[in-house]
Design a protein around this motif. Sequence first.
Motif, PDB file in Angstrom:
ATOM      1  N   GLU A 101      15.835  -1.890 -10.781  1.00 13.73           N
ATOM      2  CA  GLU A 101      14.630  -2.541 -10.258  1.00 13.73           C
ATOM      3  C   GLU A 101      13.376  -1.771 -10.673  1.00 13.73           C
ATOM      4  N   MET A 102      13.461  -0.452 -10.675  1.00 11.45           N
ATOM      5  CA  MET A 102      12.315   0.355 -11.095  1.00 11.45           C
ATOM      6  C   MET A 102      11.961   0.063 -12.548  1.00 11.45           C
ATOM      7  N   ARG A 103      12.984  -0.071 -13.393  1.00 15.11           N
ATOM      8  CA  ARG A 103      12.728  -0.418 -14.795  1.00 15.11           C
ATOM      9  C   ARG A 103      12.126  -1.815 -14.889  1.00 15.11           C
ATOM     10  N   ALA A 104      12.645  -2.741 -14.074  1.00 18.57           N
ATOM     11  CA  ALA A 104      12.151  -4.119 -14.108  1.00 18.57           C
ATOM     12  C   ALA A 104      10.688  -4.204 -13.670  1.00 18.57           C
ATOM     13  N   ALA A 105      10.277  -3.333 -12.760  1.00 22.19           N
ATOM     14  CA  ALA A 105       8.903  -3.378 -12.239  1.00 22.19           C
ATOM     15  C   ALA A 105       7.864  -3.193 -13.339  1.00 22.19           C
ATOM     16  N   SER A 106       8.244  -2.487 -14.396  1.00 24.97           N
ATOM     17  CA  SER A 106       7.304  -2.231 -15.491  1.00 24.97           C
ATOM     18  C   SER A 106       6.974  -3.487 -16.281  1.00 24.97           C
ATOM     19  N   SER A 107       7.868  -4.482 -16.240  1.00 21.93           N
ATOM     20  CA  SER A 107       7.630  -5.716 -16.986  1.00 21.93           C
ATOM     21  C   SER A 107       7.574  -6.938 -16.068  1.00 21.93           C
ATOM     22  N   ALA A 108       7.407  -6.698 -14.763  1.00 19.69           N
ATOM     23  CA  ALA A 108       7.335  -7.804 -13.805  1.00 19.69           C
ATOM     24  C   ALA A 108       6.121  -8.679 -14.088  1.00 19.69           C
ATOM     25  N   MET A 109       6.276  -9.976 -13.845  1.00 19.24           N
ATOM     26  CA  MET A 109       5.186 -10.921 -14.089  1.00 19.24           C
ATOM     27  C   MET A 109       4.515 -11.301 -12.765  1.00 19.24           C
ATOM     28  N   LEU A 124     -10.418 -10.206   4.815  1.00 17.94           N
ATOM     29  CA  LEU A 124     -10.708 -10.923   6.056  1.00 17.94           C
ATOM     30  C   LEU A 124     -10.151 -10.221   7.289  1.00 17.94           C
ATOM     31  N   GLY A 125      -9.442  -9.105   7.058  1.00 15.41           N
ATOM     32  CA  GLY A 125      -8.958  -8.307   8.178  1.00 15.41           C
ATOM     33  C   GLY A 125      -7.557  -8.622   8.647  1.00 15.41           C
ATOM     34  N   LEU A 126      -6.843  -9.476   7.934  1.00 13.33           N
ATOM     35  CA  LEU A 126      -5.467  -9.737   8.316  1.00 13.33           C
ATOM     36  C   LEU A 126      -4.592  -8.552   7.941  1.00 13.33           C
ATOM     37  N   ARG A 127      -3.561  -8.318   8.725  1.00 12.81           N
ATOM     38  CA  ARG A 127      -2.588  -7.282   8.394  1.00 12.81           C
ATOM     39  C   ARG A 127      -1.540  -7.895   7.473  1.00 12.81           C
ATOM     40  N   LEU A 128      -1.174  -7.151   6.454  1.00 11.42           N
ATOM     41  CA  LEU A 128      -0.200  -7.630   5.475  1.00 11.42           C
ATOM     42  C   LEU A 128       0.982  -6.672   5.424  1.00 11.42           C
ATOM     43  N   ALA A 129       2.174  -7.230   5.271  1.00 13.58           N
ATOM     44  CA  ALA A 129       3.385  -6.418   5.180  1.00 13.58           C
ATOM     45  C   ALA A 129       4.322  -7.042   4.160  1.00 13.58           C
ATOM     46  N   ILE A 130       5.157  -6.205   3.579  1.00 10.65           N
ATOM     47  CA  ILE A 130       6.206  -6.670   2.669  1.00 10.65           C
ATOM     48  C   ILE A 130       7.536  -6.623   3.418  1.00 10.65           C
ATOM     49  N   THR A 131       8.280  -7.723   3.370  1.00 14.06           N
ATOM     50  CA  THR A 131       9.609  -7.776   3.972  1.00 14.06           C
ATOM     51  C   THR A 131      10.559  -8.290   2.899  1.00 14.06           C
ATOM     52  N   ARG A 137      10.719   1.548  -2.837  1.00 14.02           N
ATOM     53  CA  ARG A 137      10.158   2.359  -3.932  1.00 14.02           C
ATOM     54  C   ARG A 137       9.679   1.467  -5.067  1.00 14.02           C
ATOM     55  N   VAL A 138      10.419   0.423  -5.324  1.00 13.63           N
ATOM     56  CA  VAL A 138      10.057  -0.519  -6.390  1.00 13.63           C
ATOM     57  C   VAL A 138       8.795  -1.287  -6.015  1.00 13.63           C
ATOM     58  N   VAL A 139       8.737  -1.730  -4.770  1.00 14.56           N
ATOM     59  CA  VAL A 139       7.558  -2.461  -4.295  1.00 14.56           C
ATOM     60  C   VAL A 139       6.310  -1.595  -4.417  1.00 14.56           C
ATOM     61  N   ALA A 140       6.407  -0.345  -3.967  1.00 20.77           N
ATOM     62  CA  ALA A 140       5.258   0.559  -4.025  1.00 20.77           C
ATOM     63  C   ALA A 140       4.811   0.781  -5.470  1.00 20.77           C
ATOM     64  N   LYS A 141       5.772   0.913  -6.378  1.00 21.71           N
ATOM     65  CA  LYS A 141       5.432   1.106  -7.784  1.00 21.71           C
ATOM     66  C   LYS A 141       4.652  -0.086  -8.326  1.00 21.71           C
ATOM     67  N   TYR A 142       5.148  -1.294  -8.057  1.00 25.95           N
ATOM     68  CA  TYR A 142       4.477  -2.494  -8.570  1.00 25.95           C
ATOM     69  C   TYR A 142       3.089  -2.647  -7.949  1.00 25.95           C
ATOM     70  N   LEU A 143       2.993  -2.510  -6.635  1.00 31.95           N
ATOM     71  CA  LEU A 143       1.698  -2.701  -5.968  1.00 31.95           C
ATOM     72  C   LEU A 143       0.669  -1.698  -6.472  1.00 31.95           C
ATOM     73  N   THR A 144       1.104  -0.487  -6.743  1.00 25.44           N
ATOM     74  CA  THR A 144       0.185   0.534  -7.249  1.00 25.44           C
ATOM     75  C   THR A 144      -0.360   0.138  -8.617  1.00 25.44           C
ATOM     76  N   THR A 145       0.503  -0.408  -9.479  1.00 27.34           N
ATOM     77  CA  THR A 145       0.039  -0.804 -10.815  1.00 27.34           C
ATOM     78  C   THR A 145      -0.956  -1.953 -10.740  1.00 27.34           C
ATOM     79  N   ARG A 146      -0.896  -2.750  -9.684  1.00 26.71           N
ATOM     80  CA  ARG A 146      -1.816  -3.888  -9.531  1.00 26.71           C
ATOM     81  C   ARG A 146      -3.019  -3.537  -8.657  1.00 26.71           C
ATOM     82  N   GLY A 147      -3.079  -2.314  -8.150  1.00 26.67           N
ATOM     83  CA  GLY A 147      -4.179  -1.929  -7.273  1.00 26.67           C
ATOM     84  C   GLY A 147      -4.117  -2.598  -5.916  1.00 26.67           C
TER      85      GLY A 147
END
Length: 243
Positions: A101-109, A124-131, A137-147
């Motif tokens: 998954e970590m490798r896949a994150a580098s080429s995720a669309m 707008l002040g809404l709270r957001l979460a990933i479920t 670790r993969v989610v954090a990697k992707y989100l970081t690359t997208r800011g």
Amino acid sequence: MAADSGYEKRNETADLRESITRARVVLWDFDGPICRLFAGHSAEGVADGLVEWLEGRGLHGLLTDAERESLDPHAVLRAVARRHPGSDLVAELEERLTQEEMRAASSAMPTAYADPLIRTWAALGLRLAITTNNSPRVVAKYLTTRGLNSCFAPHIYGRTQELHLLKPHPHCLHRALRATGSAPDTALMIGDTPSDFLAARGAGVPFLGYARNQDKEKALRGAGATTVVNSLDAVLRLVRDQA
């Protein structure tokens, strides 16, 4: 028939608008609504690799023919975890999947309109979460690359060693609701699979289905989802209209 279809569409748009208006926290599945994780790194190939790794260890008989041919890495992982819960074998297999998954994150669309929708809701002040059933670790990697990491952190709830708690179990949704201090009826979950819908239903959270094609939509509606969009553009426009 066309008139009935138009009426149903208006009702669905009204339901979507109501869900958006009521939501104070949005729980996002990751692979699908936010990005196509395996767009450049085949999920089927990953599943085959896990099966081959098991067979290389002399564990061919651990999976049924259907499980070996499922083409879904999570299905392979679940199958092994059911038969050897809490084992070193499962831990090693899970780590192998995480690395893929970590490798896949580098080429995720990125999913169209996901980034601006996330940023608009955050502004707008809404709270957001990933479920998600993916590794946090993969989610954090992707989100970081997208800011986008600051829009969600620290609320990223992904796969743990307790694999029996993967969706459709509502465990990760319950974690997100507790951590954000949110009641289920003030939340909205965005997902693209029947397991997402079932997890949301189990947690008592309103559900918005994202279906990038007809097969996805058919599967979601077959599971019971009543509000489904084919593009997040419709959601973004409603959010901006209500801002």
